[in-house]
Design a protein around this motif. Structure first.
Motif, PDB file in Angstrom:
ATOM      1  N   ARG A  13      34.073 114.928  32.122  1.00 48.72           N
ATOM      2  CA  ARG A  13      34.308 116.060  31.225  1.00 48.72           C
ATOM      3  C   ARG A  13      35.566 116.825  31.589  1.00 48.72           C
ATOM      4  O   ARG A  13      36.248 117.347  30.727  1.00 48.72           O
ATOM      5  N   ASN A  14      35.857 116.928  32.895  1.00 48.44           N
ATOM      6  CA  ASN A  14      36.970 117.757  33.356  1.00 48.44           C
ATOM      7  C   ASN A  14      37.644 117.073  34.541  1.00 48.44           C
ATOM      8  O   ASN A  14      37.000 116.863  35.577  1.00 48.44           O
ATOM      9  N   LEU A  15      38.934 116.762  34.389  1.00 46.26           N
ATOM     10  CA  LEU A  15      39.646 116.045  35.468  1.00 46.26           C
ATOM     11  C   LEU A  15      39.755 116.868  36.741  1.00 46.26           C
ATOM     12  O   LEU A  15      39.650 116.321  37.836  1.00 46.26           O
ATOM     13  N   LYS A  16      39.957 118.178  36.615  1.00 46.85           N
ATOM     14  CA  LYS A  16      40.086 119.008  37.826  1.00 46.85           C
ATOM     15  C   LYS A  16      38.791 119.004  38.630  1.00 46.85           C
ATOM     16  O   LYS A  16      38.812 118.881  39.853  1.00 46.85           O
ATOM     17  N   THR A  17      37.666 119.117  37.952  1.00 43.86           N
ATOM     18  CA  THR A  17      36.372 119.071  38.632  1.00 43.86           C
ATOM     19  C   THR A  17      36.158 117.699  39.258  1.00 43.86           C
ATOM     20  O   THR A  17      35.728 117.588  40.413  1.00 43.86           O
ATOM     21  N   ALA A  18      36.458 116.643  38.494  1.00 43.00           N
ATOM     22  CA  ALA A  18      36.307 115.280  39.013  1.00 43.00           C
ATOM     23  C   ALA A  18      37.226 115.048  40.206  1.00 43.00           C
ATOM     24  O   ALA A  18      36.817 114.435  41.202  1.00 43.00           O
ATOM     25  N   GLU A  19      38.462 115.530  40.119  1.00 45.91           N
ATOM     26  CA  GLU A  19      39.410 115.344  41.216  1.00 45.91           C
ATOM     27  C   GLU A  19      38.893 115.997  42.497  1.00 45.91           C
ATOM     28  O   GLU A  19      38.947 115.395  43.574  1.00 45.91           O
ATOM     29  N   ALA A  20      38.384 117.209  42.378  1.00 45.03           N
ATOM     30  CA  ALA A  20      37.842 117.890  43.559  1.00 45.03           C
ATOM     31  C   ALA A  20      36.689 117.085  44.162  1.00 45.03           C
ATOM     32  O   ALA A  20      36.616 116.905  45.384  1.00 45.03           O
ATOM     33  N   PHE A  21      35.793 116.597  43.326  1.00 46.07           N
ATOM     34  CA  PHE A  21      34.639 115.846  43.799  1.00 46.07           C
ATOM     35  C   PHE A  21      35.040 114.542  44.478  1.00 46.07           C
ATOM     36  O   PHE A  21      34.630 114.255  45.611  1.00 46.07           O
ATOM     37  N   TRP A  31      46.968 107.212  41.295  1.00 54.40           N
ATOM     38  CA  TRP A  31      47.833 107.434  40.131  1.00 54.40           C
ATOM     39  C   TRP A  31      47.138 108.397  39.196  1.00 54.40           C
ATOM     40  O   TRP A  31      45.922 108.455  39.139  1.00 54.40           O
ATOM     41  N   ARG A  32      47.930 109.179  38.448  1.00 51.50           N
ATOM     42  CA  ARG A  32      47.346 110.111  37.488  1.00 51.50           C
ATOM     43  C   ARG A  32      48.287 110.343  36.325  1.00 51.50           C
ATOM     44  O   ARG A  32      49.487 110.143  36.429  1.00 51.50           O
ATOM     45  N   ASP A  33      47.697 110.765  35.208  1.00 49.42           N
ATOM     46  CA  ASP A  33      48.457 111.319  34.097  1.00 49.42           C
ATOM     47  C   ASP A  33      47.639 112.483  33.549  1.00 49.42           C
ATOM     48  O   ASP A  33      46.728 112.963  34.229  1.00 49.42           O
ATOM     49  N   ASP A  34      47.920 112.954  32.363  1.00 53.43           N
ATOM     50  CA  ASP A  34      47.240 114.139  31.840  1.00 53.43           C
ATOM     51  C   ASP A  34      45.757 113.939  31.556  1.00 53.43           C
ATOM     52  O   ASP A  34      44.991 114.898  31.553  1.00 53.43           O
ATOM     53  N   GLU A  35      45.330 112.710  31.285  1.00 56.61           N
ATOM     54  CA  GLU A  35      43.941 112.454  30.897  1.00 56.61           C
ATOM     55  C   GLU A  35      43.196 111.528  31.841  1.00 56.61           C
ATOM     56  O   GLU A  35      42.015 111.263  31.647  1.00 56.61           O
ATOM     57  N   SER A  46      41.490  97.507  44.669  1.00 54.09           N
ATOM     58  CA  SER A  46      40.603  97.956  43.598  1.00 54.09           C
ATOM     59  C   SER A  46      40.609  99.474  43.498  1.00 54.09           C
ATOM     60  O   SER A  46      40.771 100.172  44.498  1.00 54.09           O
ATOM     61  N   TRP A  47      40.430  99.953  42.263  1.00 52.11           N
ATOM     62  CA  TRP A  47      40.402 101.395  42.059  1.00 52.11           C
ATOM     63  C   TRP A  47      39.399 101.803  41.004  1.00 52.11           C
ATOM     64  O   TRP A  47      38.876 100.978  40.265  1.00 52.11           O
ATOM     65  N   LEU A  48      39.125 103.094  40.995  1.00 52.08           N
ATOM     66  CA  LEU A  48      38.213 103.709  40.041  1.00 52.08           C
ATOM     67  C   LEU A  48      39.032 104.572  39.098  1.00 52.08           C
ATOM     68  O   LEU A  48      39.779 105.443  39.552  1.00 52.08           O
ATOM     69  N   GLY A  49      38.899 104.330  37.804  1.00 47.16           N
ATOM     70  CA  GLY A  49      39.590 105.133  36.805  1.00 47.16           C
ATOM     71  C   GLY A  49      38.652 106.172  36.230  1.00 47.16           C
ATOM     72  O   GLY A  49      37.533 105.860  35.825  1.00 47.16           O
ATOM     73  N   LEU A  50      39.084 107.430  36.222  1.00 48.58           N
ATOM     74  CA  LEU A  50      38.308 108.530  35.653  1.00 48.58           C
ATOM     75  C   LEU A  50      39.049 109.033  34.420  1.00 48.58           C
ATOM     76  O   LEU A  50      40.218 109.397  34.507  1.00 48.58           O
ATOM     77  N   TRP A  51      38.364 109.063  33.288  1.00 52.13           N
ATOM     78  CA  TRP A  51      38.975 109.384  31.998  1.00 52.13           C
ATOM     79  C   TRP A  51      38.358 110.654  31.428  1.00 52.13           C
ATOM     80  O   TRP A  51      37.162 110.701  31.182  1.00 52.13           O
ATOM     81  N   GLU A  52      39.174 111.672  31.220  1.00 57.50           N
ATOM     82  CA  GLU A  52      38.679 112.914  30.635  1.00 57.50           C
ATOM     83  C   GLU A  52      38.539 112.756  29.131  1.00 57.50           C
ATOM     84  O   GLU A  52      39.420 112.209  28.471  1.00 57.50           O
ATOM     85  N   GLY A  53      37.418 113.233  28.596  1.00 57.91           N
ATOM     86  CA  GLY A  53      37.226 113.159  27.162  1.00 57.91           C
ATOM     87  C   GLY A  53      35.934 113.788  26.711  1.00 57.91           C
ATOM     88  O   GLY A  53      35.008 113.980  27.491  1.00 57.91           O
ATOM     89  N   TYR A  60      28.980 105.557  23.183  1.00 57.30           N
ATOM     90  CA  TYR A  60      30.147 104.711  23.426  1.00 57.30           C
ATOM     91  C   TYR A  60      31.307 105.544  23.943  1.00 57.30           C
ATOM     92  O   TYR A  60      31.640 106.576  23.394  1.00 57.30           O
ATOM     93  N   HIS A  61      31.888 105.092  24.985  1.00 54.76           N
ATOM     94  CA  HIS A  61      33.136 105.642  25.514  1.00 54.76           C
ATOM     95  C   HIS A  61      33.918 104.457  26.041  1.00 54.76           C
ATOM     96  O   HIS A  61      33.340 103.594  26.720  1.00 54.76           O
ATOM     97  N   PRO A  62      35.221 104.346  25.719  1.00 56.06           N
ATOM     98  CA  PRO A  62      35.981 103.155  26.134  1.00 56.06           C
ATOM     99  C   PRO A  62      35.867 102.839  27.622  1.00 56.06           C
ATOM    100  O   PRO A  62      35.827 101.687  28.010  1.00 56.06           O
ATOM    101  N   SER A  63      35.783 103.866  28.449  1.00 62.02           N
ATOM    102  CA  SER A  63      35.733 103.604  29.880  1.00 62.02           C
ATOM    103  C   SER A  63      34.418 102.969  30.321  1.00 62.02           C
ATOM    104  O   SER A  63      34.327 102.392  31.391  1.00 62.02           O
ATOM    105  N   LEU A  64      33.380 103.068  29.497  1.00 61.14           N
ATOM    106  CA  LEU A  64      32.100 102.455  29.848  1.00 61.14           C
ATOM    107  C   LEU A  64      32.020 100.995  29.421  1.00 61.14           C
ATOM    108  O   LEU A  64      31.072 100.298  29.750  1.00 61.14           O
ATOM    109  N   ARG A  65      33.001 100.543  28.693  1.00 65.56           N
ATOM    110  CA  ARG A  65      32.968  99.175  28.175  1.00 65.56           C
ATOM    111  C   ARG A  65      34.188  98.383  28.622  1.00 65.56           C
ATOM    112  O   ARG A  65      34.701  97.569  27.889  1.00 65.56           O
TER     113      ARG A  65
END
Length: 153
Positions: A13-21, A31-35, A46-53, A60-65
């Motif tokens: 839901r929120n990149l700042k909250t996710a980043e802190a966690f 790596w990061r960008d605005d979303e 290997s990496w984990l991508g976190l997508w704000e939205g 359905y959310h693209p990151s889950l598929r």
């Protein structure tokens, strides 16, 4: 061809909250960008991508598929042919029209995309050594274009 998992994705839901966690968990920001935030799970592998939205709570959310399998650079170069040999069609990524493997210098990786029978987005992905003068380039290059750039350096 496939050597392991390159990336997995989660909606947030929120990149700042996710980043802190995730930083608190001890993961290193890759790596990061605005979303989007990417954290190394295994640096260079290997990496984990976190997508704000806003779609986090929807079915359905693209990151889950989407997942990406780790391959070598040489396997990526042959991936379109390999996929065709097993009856799988590569698909374009984003606004691209080409289905051929491509390189993202700014992320230090290369990819080719395809779908499973249920429409899930799959990717073959490898890390790529990027010369310093190309690290900020946001253009995506075909493997042939990428290798031409490397010869010019």
């Amino acid at each position: 061809m496939i050597k392991g998992l390159y990336e997995a994705h989660l909606p947030v839901r929120n990149l700042k909250t996710a980043e802190a966690f995730y930083t608190k968990l001890g993961l290193e920001l890759a790596w990061r960008d605005d979303e989007t935030l990417f954290y190394w799970l295994e640096k260079g592998k290997s990496w984990l991508g976190l997508w704000e939205g806003k779609e986090v709570d929807t079915p359905y959310h693209p990151s889950l598929r989407h997942i990406a399998f780790r391959v070598s650079y040489s396997s990526l170069a042959e991936a379109e042919q390999w996929l065709g040999s097993i009856g799988v069609k590569a698909v374009p990524f984003g606004g691209r029209t080409s289905v051929a493997p491509f390189i993202r210098p700014y992320q230090g990786n290369g990819s080719i995309y395809f779908k499973d029978p249920d429409g899930n987005s799959l990717e073959l992905m490898c890390t790529v050594e990027v010369p310093e003068q190309l690290k900020e380039v946001t253009e995506k290059f075909s493997i042939m274009e990428w290798e031409a750039h490397l010869r010019e350096i």
